[in-house]
Design an enzyme around this catalytic site. Structure first.
Site, PDB file in Angstrom:
ATOM      1  CD  GLN B 130      -2.168   1.248   2.970  1.00 51.02           C
ATOM      2  OE1 GLN B 130      -2.581   0.225   3.491  1.00 51.02           O
ATOM      3  NE2 GLN B 130      -2.159   2.397   3.604  1.00 51.02           N
ATOM      4  CD  GLU B 248      -3.869   1.122   8.123  1.00 48.83           C
ATOM      5  OE1 GLU B 248      -4.273   2.103   7.471  1.00 48.83           O
ATOM      6  OE2 GLU B 248      -2.693   1.003   8.521  1.00 48.83           O
TER       7      GLU B 248
END
Lengths: 325, 410, 325, 410
Positions: B130, B248
């Protein structure tokens, strides 16, 4: 009431700052973690006279006060210099009546290490002359040094086994105690310098770094953390000055002042270094940034020569015995 | 109130345990803290482990079946995590891909992207990372400066990312870029899938203060990304990123696990070291151990409350931030109690560093980072203060200015 | 995994909240400092059944769990109610095999006080029946009560001298220990309520009060202080629930859980109350504001049944003996 | 470096000591913490004491001779303070007048005001108070709402002040009012001298959490003040108030004195109580006593540095705020160590409350106020952060809006 440095001391501090800024740095402390040499090293410290500040003039020293040494030690701490002036200050007391050894301390021809108990000793790495208290006598000798993987490589930590000790001063318990108190003051002075530097670096970054459209130092969480660290540094400065002054001018106050300064130094430096990392955010916990080098110094120094709990207990004992009345 | 599985959960756990036993020969097993000597071998072994688990139906269970998952629950996913830990199988190599990148591709990708990426991601044929944070945009993520400029059917990317977990072994990444600097900071962003093997992508491990490298820096130098790899519309990147960040939170979850060395390892250390201390030091060490244990237990049982909410079908809310905050505080107490017990040994660490003292020393040097990485304490406190307690936010002068004109570019 | 209250408990909490909000308040705690009566008082607590929550059904109680009592105690704490459900919970354990006395506890016909050592005892003021451990036996008797000027008047603190004690249960050390652990949990539950309320009051004020053009809750110093207090309250809630659950479902875990909850309660309530005062600024330290009443409760409760240091030591002892493995 | 007087200071100290001995019969003497039974008698005695000291030339020494002072130094003033303490003469009843109101009248008053007020103030013929804070304007002083409206030769005042020390015995006060609500908050203020005995002035003592009343509320109900009692121009009130606040800093000074019970009284308590504790409790109590002593000493010696600066002719700067911050922190440690030593006794306080336990209990209940009164910890940290460390201030949206339109009126 004149609780301030005099002009000579201010000049000495400025000179020391220039010297240490040129000769030592966090970068060299970082390199020392991967076996780089200590900076500025014993030779340079001897040449500029810093190892002999408190050595008597007739032994080749400057015959200065502990306060004279403390203002220099502060600058050494700011640059994470090694070896430590703590050892010089402490050995100078122990060698007060040993002009030859004292001269060798001041001119750097011998590398001293003062050994307490069985834990790792400061400036043991590379030392050739070891001082210790054995059965109440001050002894000098050689030593075998075992090294580890210390958090801070600039402290030259090593576990020492004395070889061929000979008695230098019999019945030296009081001398040893005074030398240890002097060492506490010098250590607190170095920590003062490191803590002040960590705050300075944190403040500078907080002014420069922006988030959400403004400098992070404008946020109270950052601002107040730095303020608390700064207030601690200024309180520590007062305790260091008092203790250094007492060493020469009011020896009865030295044990209380020295233990107070060392206890406060341990926690003040730790907080300053942690604040410095936290203010920097991600960059603050990288290897290449200086913040962790102040932090490493803090983590080692807080345990050197007794931790805060030990010295708080000492302070309590002295206060209970009437030291404040 | 109980701490037991429901009958369904118990049955699921039994099935997972069974599958892990069945495939034990094909899985990596490691004791906590242990590492393989060769990083390359380790990577291959971890990819193989994930593939075996995926084929057994144990990867991406909470994903919908159409995307290769099992349509299961977060509670099932938590059970798999517990059973993997119990069997000493390390975390999946593609945990970022499964937890964050995959859900983002699912939510904002085209059917073609789904087709090309999701199955391979679950099998760890491709590892994902990411690419959001930048040197000048940490807590203030939307201040990022990496640019993507349209050029024919491609976009040309230049800039630098940082704190990128797994970038050094990744095949793909989701990449947040600025495509319109004239718009306010949140409005000019666009998300892409980037091929980490493309020309112009350079990955450099970032060394942390403890010496280890959990993160990377990633440099983009005229990297070309086809427009077909865009996730969502141009200018919609912030909305896409919010999907990732929400996931997340689900993945991290604030589950009450100990950060750093566990309170159990502190208990073992204390049992070994305490008898050797003076009476005075024993009193102080017991205070430190007791305080650390209470903090760790408070955090652990608060994590059970969050797991209960998940098990009842809830999603982790902003209060999950409290889990990291309290976990960080507990970890610091545990670390400090351990170091206090070890005394000089902890700073000195004689020997290889693999001994007890070395472990606690490394733990200590790792801790300052946890109050920063994954949301600084300060940002977490803002989140809780504003979204849980309903306290007003600070004035924001940067939100509506064109990014070009904002202080954020400094 | 189902670590949450069930619907009955949520209903009980809502009912208790309504009851205590109507029958007690910080204003009455303030009046108690100037000799006002306790609110809601023993009579009202008996009538609504709260003194008998954990008393067996055949002794006229509800036969509920400690968790049932804890959710009510939390609401009592939020309104600084007196007398304390700690005494009810503890006496119910001690009187498990004394149906007549247990019935008198539940219906309020006797006013109980449980006495440890020589320090001030909770709910001593107005008590007529005293329970104590003497030479390993549980005794019951009358008592003479000396009162002082306690920080918090709602706790009914008094120093007790037992009169005419008679043995109720011989060899009751284990029973006494369990009852004390149960008392720790109930006390932590009351503190949870007080701490939660102090945070709630602080948050409400921080939203409403403006300085320098915006609500003070938008400043990080205020916001983060309240957040830390709130995080503490939520951690405390988990420890209280765990300990209350353990009392019935996992008695082996009770000593660790109870000591953890009480230690954490002492410090969490203190911080929450201090934060509440600080957030309010000048108004927060006036007599007429409620903040100091939470603070007074905190200052007393942190010492009741052992302070945080005592319980941290207990936790350490249990952990060292393998309680976590 | 030394802690001794210079020859000049020593000579001055000797003279002060001499004068105090000479007039001893006419001065109030009190042990620390002692109070007279009758408040009215106490007030008269304190007024008489100040008059005697004024006639001996020991009041307002740092004021210029033309205003009735001695043209002396702040160092001389500090010496007088020390010698008064040594002789157990309590603080001057008019310390607010001398430290803050007088200097403000001197700087901004007319010759006529000087004539009428200053000499009487120094002799405590008139006692003065400072009327700035309001319920809705504490830290944000400029948000005050008390209005003064011009009516012929007078101004008519309505509103409420709070936290006013000495208002209940004061004859005059300096009063900050809002005279133009259409201007931005700092721009519409005007300062007056108010007669505290004028019709419409009501003083009500404000009870603190510990039970004592160190402050008052003051209500103004159509109070008429002649325009000749204005201090400075209309609209210039903020600038006038800054003079007062600067002088407050000089008067308070952050001199490193213990706040609350002294570290010496903690030492005495510890010596008495420690032997009765268990070995474990002794270890913990010694930690608390040691920590408190170090904090108090750090604060005390930092105060000596500030006194040195004053003695060398300097003015206390914003770093004086650090003295209050550190002094508050030290006082909390001292109080907590004392309460820890007393254990149950401190919360229970058997007896009259005049015993040791009662003293520590009262000290504890007084402490939460010191982190607030005279500048909250938060405001002090802002001052140090911005004026000492040079960190940027927070954005201020209220500064330039008309007061009428500002959130501050809520």
């Amino acid at each position: 009431m004149n609780f301030d440095l005099d002009q000579d001391q201010l000049d000495a501090a400025a000179g020391a700052k220039q010297f240490f800024t040129g000769q030592a740095s966090p970068a060299q402390a970082r390199a020392a973690l991967e076996d780089g040499p200590l900076a500025p090293g014993r030779r340079a410290l001897a040449d500029i006279g810093f190892l002999g500040i408190t050595v008597a003039e007739d032994a080749g020293g400057a015959g200065g006060s502990l306060l004279d040494l403390a203002v220099v030690a502060e600058q050494a701490g700011a640059q994470l210099a090694g070896p430590s002036l703590v050892t010089a200050a402490r050995a100078a007391v122990l060698l007060a009546d040993q002009p030859e050894l004292a001269a060798a301390l001041a001119d750097g021809s011998r590398a001293f290490c003062v050994v307490d108990g069985s834990g790792p000793a400061l400036d043991a790495v590379g030392a050739d002359t070891f001082l210790a208290l054995v059965d109440g006598d001050l002894v000098v000798g050689g030593g075998e040094v075992t090294t580890g993987q210390p958090m801070d490589a600039t402290r030259g930590l090593g576990v020492v086994t004395l070889t061929d000790p000979r008695v230098l001063v019999a019945g030296a318990a009081a001398l040893w105690a005074r030398a240890r108190d002097v060492a506490l003051v010098a250590l607190a002075a170095e920590d003062l310098g490191t803590a002040g530097k960590a705050v300075e670096v944190g403040v500078a970054y907080a002014k420069e770094r922006h988030a959400f459209g403004r400098a992070i130092g404008s946020y109270q969480a950052v601002k107040h953390g730095l303020v608390d660290a700064w207030v601690g540094v200024e309180q520590l400065r007062s305790l260091v000055w008092w203790a250094a002054w007492a060493a020469d001018a009011a020896p009865d106050e030295l044990p209380l002042a020295a233990a107070s300064a060392k206890a406060f130094a341990a926690e003040t430096l730790e907080r300053a270094a942690e604040t410095c990392i936290q203010v920097h955010g991600g960059i603050g916990f990288t290897w290449e940034h200086d913040a962790h080098l102040y932090w490493r110094r803090a983590k080692v120094d807080r345990l050197l020569l007794g931790d805060a709990a030990e010295h708080h207990d000492v302070v309590a004992g002295l206060v209970l015995a009437g030291a404040l009345s | 109130m109980d701490f037991d599985d429901t009958p369904d959960e118990a049955a699921y756990r039994a099935r997972v345990r069974d599958l892990l036993a069945q495939h034990a020969g094909d899985l990596v097993h490691l004791d906590a803290g242990e590492e393989a000597a060769d990083a390359g071998e380790q990577e291959q072994a971890l990819r193989r482990t994930q593939r075996v688990l995926a084929e057994a139906g144990l990867v991406g269970v909470a994903w919908a079946a159409e995307h290769g998952g099992q349509g299961g629950s977060l509670a099932q996913q938590a059970i798999i995590g517990q059973e993997l830990a119990r069997a000493k199988v390390p975390s999946l190599i593609n945990h970022i891909g499964i937890g964050m990148c995959g859900p983002t591709v699912i939510a904002h990708g085209t059917p073609d992207q789904h087709e090309r990426y999701l199955a391979r991601l679950l099998r760890a044929d491709d590892v994902w990372c990411q690419l959001f944070s930048e040197p000048a945009s940490g807590s203030d993520l939307a201040a990022l400066r990496t640019t993507a400029v349209r050029d024919g059917d491609d976009w040309v990317v230049n800039g630098q990312k940082v704190w990128t977990t797994l970038a050094h072994v990744s095949d793909h990444g989701i990449l947040l870029t600025r495509t319109d600097p004239d718009r306010p900071k949140h409005g000019g962003l666009t998300m892409f899938v980037v091929d980490m093997h493309a020309p112009g992508v350079t990955v450099r491990p970032l060394r942390q203060m403890g010496g280890q490298s959990d993160f990377n820096e990633v440099f983009f130098d005229d990297v070309r990304i086809p427009d077909t790899e865009r996730l969502g519309e141009p200018g919609e990147g912030w909305r896409v990123a919010l999907t990732t960040l929400l996931n997340e939170r689900v993945a991290v979850g604030g589950g009450g696990n100990d950060l750093g060395l566990s309170v159990e390892s502190l208990a073992r250390l204390a049992a070994a070291k305490l008898p050797g201390l003076t009476a005075q030091r024993q009193v102080l060490a017991r205070q430190a151990v007791g305080r650390a244990a209470v903090a760790a237990l408070g955090n652990r049982y608060t994590g059970y409350r969050r797991l209960t909410a998940i098990s009842q079908g809830g999603l982790p809310g902003p209060e999950a931030s409290a889990g990291k905050l309290a976990g960080t505080a507990a970890a610091k107490l545990v670390a400090d109690a351990g170091v206090r017990l070890l005394g000089d040994d902890a700073v000195f660490a004689v020997g290889t560093g693999d001994d007890e003292a070395g472990r606690w020393q490394r733990n200590q040097a790792w801790l300052p980072g946890i109050a920063i990485a994954g949301g600084t304490d300060e940002v977490l406190r803002n989140i809780i203060g504003e979204r849980v307690l309903g306290l007003p936010p600070e004035p924001r002068e940067d939100k509506h200015r064109p990014f070009n004109a904002s202080g954020s570019t400094r």
